[in-house]
Enzyme design. Sequence first.
Site, PDB file in Angstrom:
ATOM      1  CG  ASP A 180      -0.970  -4.379   3.082  1.00  0.00           C
ATOM      2  OD1 ASP A 180      -1.455  -4.009   4.180  1.00  0.00           O
ATOM      3  OD2 ASP A 180      -0.241  -5.383   2.971  1.00  0.00           O
ATOM      4  CG  PHE A 181       0.066   3.455   3.479  1.00  0.00           C
ATOM      5  CD1 PHE A 181       0.896   3.633   2.388  1.00  0.00           C
ATOM      6  CD2 PHE A 181       0.167   4.332   4.541  1.00  0.00           C
ATOM      7  CE1 PHE A 181       1.828   4.667   2.362  1.00  0.00           C
ATOM      8  CE2 PHE A 181       1.084   5.379   4.528  1.00  0.00           C
ATOM      9  CZ  PHE A 181       1.917   5.549   3.436  1.00  0.00           C
TER      10      PHE A 181
END
Length: 253
Positions: A180-181
């Site tokens: 979940d960058f």
Amino acid sequence: MFDGLSGYVWTRNNIGESGGEVYRLHGNPGAPDLYLKYCWGAEAGSLLDEVSRLRWLAAHLRVPAVVEFRCSADEAWLLMEALPGETAYQALLARPEEREVVVDALARFLKKLHSIPTNQCPFNSGQAYRLGLARQRLGAGLVDEDDFDEERRGWSASHVWREMLLLLPQAPDLVVTHGDFSLDNILVVGNEVAGCIDVGRAGSADRYQDLAILWNCLGEFDTSLQERLFASYGMPVPDWSKLQFHLMLDEFF
């Protein structure tokens, strides 16, 4: 709950929150700032995922140090030291003239993460696994259709699922990914990345799992930053099919 927390000011934090509750503990002279995450019910297991990944990633990257973790049958609490800095989103918003420098730093950090040998990673977040979770969430009615990206505004979750499957198969290019960058999950000090948070989805997956999310976030500021991301990362010609596939896959989470 935990000992030694007297003297702290507790502030509810909603940035990057996904289920449960998150609190910043600060204002205690001589003591580090802390974060406390509390989840219950079906979300409690997500904290076990996160603490396992935090402890593993600590040998490779700057992530929050785990102070203590507790869980029961249907509740879980994770106490961590806070990382310094501001989020990458805050940095881009506050200093428009330095956005390209920040994007270059994000690309360097992502390359460092992606260079961790996958044969050392005990966590799987690959395509088959994520598609299975997405199908479960679709069947259970857990997909937030009101939160879809603008290009899919008004679509049903089933429509997204059908369009996504048209982009298969995808040749795997496995690296260690954050999962979940997003700009809210990356901390910046002096235009350099100080570390990342919210690593509960980390694991071996296609590199576009991270690239697609970050590319999408940068579009809020300028398309030139999206282009710079791929150039700085060393991939001047992106795979648009993979990019769109992972953007649609992320709609289910």
